[in-house]
Design a protein around this motif. Sequence first.
Motif, PDB file in Angstrom:
ATOM      1  N   UNK A   1      21.257 -22.018   9.902  1.00 16.95           N
ATOM      2  CA  UNK A   1      22.472 -21.598   8.583  1.00 16.95           C
ATOM      3  C   UNK A   1      23.060 -23.036   8.356  1.00 16.95           C
ATOM      4  N   UNK A   2      23.485 -23.791   9.438  1.00 14.38           N
ATOM      5  CA  UNK A   2      24.168 -24.798   9.108  1.00 14.38           C
ATOM      6  C   UNK A   2      23.473 -25.667   8.484  1.00 14.38           C
ATOM      7  N   UNK A   3      22.022 -25.874   8.876  1.00 14.09           N
ATOM      8  CA  UNK A   3      21.192 -26.810   8.344  1.00 14.09           C
ATOM      9  C   UNK A   3      20.974 -26.588   6.651  1.00 14.09           C
TER      10      UNK A   3
ATOM     11  N   UNK B   1      22.729 -29.347  16.399  1.00 16.37           N
ATOM     12  CA  UNK B   1      21.137 -29.140  15.883  1.00 16.37           C
ATOM     13  C   UNK B   1      21.132 -29.054  14.603  1.00 16.37           C
ATOM     14  N   UNK B   2      22.078 -28.201  13.844  1.00 15.42           N
ATOM     15  CA  UNK B   2      22.001 -28.173  12.420  1.00 15.42           C
ATOM     16  C   UNK B   2      21.893 -29.563  11.454  1.00 15.42           C
ATOM     17  N   UNK B   3      23.042 -30.345  12.014  1.00 14.46           N
ATOM     18  CA  UNK B   3      23.292 -31.613  11.697  1.00 14.46           C
ATOM     19  C   UNK B   3      21.936 -32.572  11.856  1.00 14.46           C
ATOM     20  N   UNK B   4      21.421 -32.277  12.995  1.00 15.34           N
ATOM     21  CA  UNK B   4      20.322 -33.195  13.510  1.00 15.34           C
ATOM     22  C   UNK B   4      19.163 -32.901  12.611  1.00 15.34           C
ATOM     23  N   UNK B   5      18.767 -31.688  12.465  1.00 18.86           N
ATOM     24  CA  UNK B   5      17.892 -31.225  11.614  1.00 18.86           C
ATOM     25  C   UNK B   5      17.829 -31.646  10.164  1.00 18.86           C
TER      26      UNK B   5
END
Lengths: 218, 219
Positions: free
Chosen positions: B6-8, B93-97
């Motif tokens: 969702x963050x991604x 993880x979202x930001x990394x993605x």
Amino acid sequence: MIFLKFLLYVWMVLVLLGAFFYAPLAKGLGEYTRVMYFHVPMAWITTLTFLIGAIYSILYLRKKDIRYDYYSETANQLGLLFALLATITGSIWAKMSWGAFWNWDPRETSIFILLLIYAAYFALRSAIEQQDRKAALSAVYDILAFVTVPFFIFIVPRIYSSLHPDPLINTQGKVTMNGKMQLVFFNSLLAFTMVYFWMLKNKLEVIKLKMKLKQLES
Amino acid sequence: MIKAYYIFRKDLLQEFKTRFAMNAILLFAVVTLSAVSFAIGTFTARQEVLSALLWIILFFSSMSGLSHIFVKEEEAKTADTLKLVASASAIFLGKFLFNIVLLFLLEIIVVPLFIALMNFNVQNYLLLFFTLFIGSFGLAGGGTMVAAIISKSGAKGALFTVLSFPILLPVLVSGISATKIASQEQGWMTAYSELQTLFAFSVVIITASILLFDFVWNE
């Protein structure tokens, strides 16, 4: 304690004399090999003190006690000093043995990166005003940097062939020195380590006093 | 894990509204590429030089865009709301993605351009592709973590490259070496240790980042 200090003094004098006059030269090599008795202890203390700094950083993140932040800063300061000394002594060796003070041998590259990392660490520290934020962020950066250090010290010089003589911790696990050389070498290693711990102890003592002073003032 | 997605998605949608990071990173890459191309001019550089140049372009363009992901949260003061919605590791993880998708996009555009403009002969395309793929994980992992540190400190722009460069250097060194091998020979075996280093470094840096991110984010 004063007695121990004098003992350390005498020991260091003996090590210096031993390095220059007692230890025989390695076969076929010139006088410049004596720099080994100073270069290897510097490199060893660099690794040791960065490890201590990283441990204090972990302790800070776990306990959130500002004291550990000062400790890790101190250990890293000393680390930068010893890394610089290791670079200089190594450079002298390089000039005499390879013909130039600096030629981007993998070993030279890795110590240069080490200097860069910890210079960046102090740049980060100076950029943040708030004390607890500074402590937490620089502790995280310190740990992050420390996990990449093995890549520079152990892996990169293994991949790219280096002219550097085998480090103390080599793959064969043997020491290629004769008895007299070994005696001076290991004494030098121990004596310099003791000097380092003495320096660290003094600096930590100063921090403790400063914190006590602050407590009394408030 | 679903929260990370969702963050991604939120970042992706936001990115398509402003296209700030995408524009910055792609234009930076194109500008550097043309600067290098002008500088080299008509004579062709050696393959070793070209593979180093390719990684330098990729590295500095990613430095111009990767920090945006956290800096924008601090600038819009939305970081605190984000803390309420998801756990620290999900956010990381979202930001990394997002950053890794950004890097892939950059590579898709820059690498073919580089090959065409600079007359870069590649013998083993699969090895080049594989090197870039693993290298991106390392770059995005370290870059995202340093971006988080930077966004919490006062000085935002200037420090990012200074802090990332020494940490990400293993990626750069082994990436350049593997790219050189891909441009010179068909085989895989000579690039084995470089790929190993790249892979090990990516795993180490991503694991360390996930473990440490909590301390930065909830500071």
